[in-house]
Design an enzyme around this catalytic site. Structure first.
Site, PDB file in Angstrom:
ATOM      1  N   LYS A   5     -40.233  50.366  59.535  1.00  0.00           N
ATOM      2  CA  LYS A   5     -41.166  50.339  58.408  1.00  0.00           C
ATOM      3  C   LYS A   5     -42.420  51.197  58.685  1.00  0.00           C
ATOM      4  CE  LYS A   5     -39.613  45.858  56.695  1.00  0.00           C
ATOM      5  NZ  LYS A   5     -40.037  44.555  56.124  1.00  0.00           N
ATOM      6  N   TYR A   7     -35.664  46.639  46.962  1.00  0.00           N
ATOM      7  CA  TYR A   7     -36.029  45.225  47.131  1.00  0.00           C
ATOM      8  C   TYR A   7     -35.883  44.429  45.829  1.00  0.00           C
ATOM      9  CZ  TYR A   7     -37.944  45.643  51.908  1.00  0.00           C
ATOM     10  OH  TYR A   7     -38.106  45.796  53.261  1.00  0.00           O
ATOM     11  N   ASN A  35     -44.001  44.085  59.151  1.00  0.00           N
ATOM     12  CA  ASN A  35     -43.246  43.467  60.247  1.00  0.00           C
ATOM     13  C   ASN A  35     -42.254  44.414  60.931  1.00  0.00           C
ATOM     14  OD1 ASN A  35     -41.384  43.531  58.207  1.00  0.00           O
ATOM     15  ND2 ASN A  35     -40.809  41.378  58.316  1.00  0.00           N
ATOM     16  N   HIS A  89     -36.681  46.244  59.180  1.00  0.00           N
ATOM     17  CA  HIS A  89     -35.829  45.514  58.234  1.00  0.00           C
ATOM     18  C   HIS A  89     -34.395  45.561  58.748  1.00  0.00           C
ATOM     19  CE1 HIS A  89     -33.787  44.367  54.507  1.00  0.00           C
ATOM     20  NE2 HIS A  89     -32.970  45.372  54.771  1.00  0.00           N
ATOM     21  N   GLU A 106     -27.251  48.100  50.583  1.00  0.00           N
ATOM     22  CA  GLU A 106     -28.374  48.830  51.185  1.00  0.00           C
ATOM     23  C   GLU A 106     -27.917  50.165  51.775  1.00  0.00           C
ATOM     24  OE1 GLU A 106     -30.168  45.925  53.801  1.00  0.00           O
ATOM     25  OE2 GLU A 106     -31.001  44.807  52.104  1.00  0.00           O
TER      26      GLU A 106
HETATM   27  P1  CMP Z   1     -37.562  42.369  55.062  1.00  0.00           P
HETATM   28  O1  CMP Z   1     -36.590  41.934  56.088  1.00  0.00           O
HETATM   29  O2  CMP Z   1     -37.725  43.843  54.868  1.00  0.00           O
HETATM   30  O3  CMP Z   1     -37.182  41.705  53.668  1.00  0.00           O
HETATM   31  C1  CMP Z   1     -38.119  41.402  52.676  1.00  0.00           C
HETATM   32  C2  CMP Z   1     -39.518  41.620  53.152  1.00  0.00           C
HETATM   33  O4  CMP Z   1     -40.503  40.973  52.401  1.00  0.00           O
HETATM   34  C3  CMP Z   1     -39.679  41.037  54.549  1.00  0.00           C
HETATM   35  O5  CMP Z   1     -38.987  41.800  55.468  1.00  0.00           O
HETATM   36  C4  CMP Z   1     -41.191  41.033  54.679  1.00  0.00           C
HETATM   37  O6  CMP Z   1     -41.710  42.303  55.013  1.00  0.00           O
HETATM   38  C5  CMP Z   1     -41.590  40.707  53.258  1.00  0.00           C
HETATM   39  N1  CMP Z   1     -41.920  39.280  53.116  1.00  0.00           N
HETATM   40  C6  CMP Z   1     -41.091  38.225  53.191  1.00  0.00           C
HETATM   41  N2  CMP Z   1     -41.767  37.086  53.007  1.00  0.00           N
HETATM   42  C7  CMP Z   1     -43.041  37.430  52.793  1.00  0.00           C
HETATM   43  C8  CMP Z   1     -44.225  36.705  52.529  1.00  0.00           C
HETATM   44  N3  CMP Z   1     -44.231  35.371  52.457  1.00  0.00           N
HETATM   45  N4  CMP Z   1     -45.371  37.400  52.362  1.00  0.00           N
HETATM   46  C9  CMP Z   1     -45.390  38.742  52.428  1.00  0.00           C
HETATM   47  N5  CMP Z   1     -44.293  39.507  52.681  1.00  0.00           N
HETATM   48  C10 CMP Z   1     -43.142  38.837  52.865  1.00  0.00           C
END
Ligand code: CMP
Length: 138
Positions: free
Chosen positions: A10, A50, A113, A116, A127
């Site tokens: 990311k 998403y 984070n 993904h 995806e």
């Molecule tokens: P990802 O695995 O890319 O899938 C969906 C993404 O949404 C997740 O990683 C996080 O980056 C984001 N995400 C999921 N839950 C939350 C949350 N409670 N608040 C903000 N971002 C979130």
């Protein structure tokens, strides 16, 4: 049996210079990098990717974040790739991620984070097909 999964490094991790270190973790864990590309995506492209989260309160900030800078998109292959990548990534919220996981080492927050990974076979197929053409996966 060899299984494919889809992964993104990311914008937060690319910006901080963690691309190489994360790729090294992925290869060390036994994944083959079947296809890889670095792209800057639009907010519209992020929204399509998403779409499953479109009703969530974090959808708008998430898609703004994902289109805020270059990302690295990958198709990975290995036995049990989907579950093994999720184990290697650690919990979505890095505060809850186990020691040694990619998110524990490189992620800053639940949104930013670092990585993904697909969560199931049907989402992996969607995806991979969203970002890669068949001729890129030979
Ligand atoms: P990802 O695995 O890319 O899938 C969906 C993404 O949404 C997740 O990683 C996080 O980056 C984001 N995400 C999921 N839950 C939350 C949350 N409670 N608040 C903000 N971002 C979130």
């Amino acid at each position: 049996m060899a299984q494919r999964t889809f992964s993104i490094i990311k914008p937060d991790a690319v910006r901080k210079g963690f691309t190489g270190a994360i790729l090294a973790e992925i290869e060390k864990a036994g994944f083959q990098i079947l296809a890889i590309k670095r792209l800057s995506i639009s907010k519209e492209q992020a929204k399509g990717f998403y779409a499953v989260h479109s009703a969530r309160p974090f959808f708008d900030p998430l898609t703004t974040f994902m289109s805020s800078g270059p990302i690295v998109l990958m198709v990975l292959e290995k036995d049990n790739a989907i579950a093994d990548l999720r184990k290697l990534m650690g919990a979505t919220n890095p505060a809850n991620a186990d020691e040694g996981t990619i998110r524990k080492k490189f992620a800053g927050s639940i949104q930013e984070n670092a990585i993904h990974g697909s969560d199931a076979e049907d989402t992996a197929a969607f995806e991979i097909g969203y970002w890669f053409a068949g001729y890129e996966l030979v």
